[in-house]
Design an enzyme around this catalytic site. Structure first.
Site, short mmCIF file in Angstrom:
data_model
loop_
_atom_site.label_atom_id
_atom_site.label_comp_id
_atom_site.label_asym_id
_atom_site.label_seq_id
_atom_site.Cartn_x
_atom_site.Cartn_y
_atom_site.Cartn_z
N GLU A 65 45.20 27.07 39.02
CA GLU A 65 45.05 27.85 40.25
C GLU A 65 46.15 28.90 40.36
O GLU A 65 45.90 30.04 40.79
CB GLU A 65 45.07 26.93 41.45
N GLU A 72 44.39 37.50 39.41
CA GLU A 72 43.76 38.27 40.48
C GLU A 72 44.69 39.36 41.00
O GLU A 72 44.26 40.49 41.26
CB GLU A 72 43.36 37.34 41.62
#
Length: 239
Positions: A65, A72
């Site tokens: 994560e 991102e």
């Protein structure tokens, strides 16, 4: 500038974790799930090797994560406007998190199942087996209650929207009936996972709100369980 002291490097790393936790709801879900699993492991007194495997699997999900968030951020910096390649990069990163989470779920099941499933089986045996007539009566009553709730809410259609999700109610009613009828913990787990997937689809299609799905699920489980107890009381009373 690149930190020169070890303590500065640690602070930067902690800031990255905090940023991910603040901005990514999935990271918060992962942390909550990790706390629940580790607490269950301590409560069930798993072995040191099993605890180590659980901790390693949880760390892998959190790492994935964090890496996904970093990708991102970089993609948004390079391509602030929509671009197919930017979307692909984010999708692949998210896929890595999904693979890590799936592997961790398997690891958690293999480690904890031998501690949890016997208790679940004992609970099912204490409750008793669902009769075929009880299963039919439960399904009919669930449908009637759902229709009443939809009528009282004054929203939605008979098969779409409204005060309670009929799909969630029926799915969880069937899952409860099958669980009580088979008395098998693994089958019960799979049935409730399937019921949750059916309920989640109503949210994805924007047909129901979360509250309506939860109400439907509670109606399905509650009525089915109540009918089962009622039938069992009648049988034990010799009626």
């Amino acid at each position: 500038m690149k930190p020169t002291r070890f303590i500065d490097s640690v602070n930067c790393a902690i800031e990255g974790i905090l940023h991910t936790t603040r901005t990514q709801k999935h990271m918060r879900y992962h942390f909550l799930a990790a706390l629940a699993v580790l607490f269950a492991a301590l409560l069930l007194r798993v072995s040191s090797i099993e605890f180590m495997l659980l901790a390693l699997a949880i760390s892998f999900v959190l790492f994935a994560e964090l890496l996904n968030t970093a990708i991102e951020v970089v993609v948004d910096m390079i391509s602030p406007e929509y671009h197919p390649m930017a979307k692909l990069a984010k999708d692949v990163a998210a896929g890595a998190v999904l693979v890590a989470a799936f592997g961790t779920a398997i690891m958690g099941y293999l480690v904890l199942s031998k501690y949890v499933l016997p208790w679940q089986r004992l609970g099912l045996e204490m409750v008793g087996t669902e009769s075929e007539l009880g299963m039919v009566v439960s399904a009919v009553l669930v449908l009637i209650v759902v229709v009443i709730l939809k009528a009282r809410s004054g929203t939605g259609k008979p098969l779409e929207g409204g005060g309670a999700s009929g799909h969630a109610a029926v799915a969880f009613s069937i899952a409860t009936s099958v669980s009580l009828h088979t008395q098998d913990p693994l089958i019960a787990l799979f049935c409730f996972i399937l019921a949750a997937m059916v309920s989640h689809s109503r949210l994805l299609l924007r047909i129901h709100r979360p509250r309506e799905v939860v109400v439907g699920a509670l109606v399905g489980v509650g009525i089915t369980f109540a009918v089962h107890l009622l039938f069992r009381a009648f049988w034990q009373g010799g009626l």
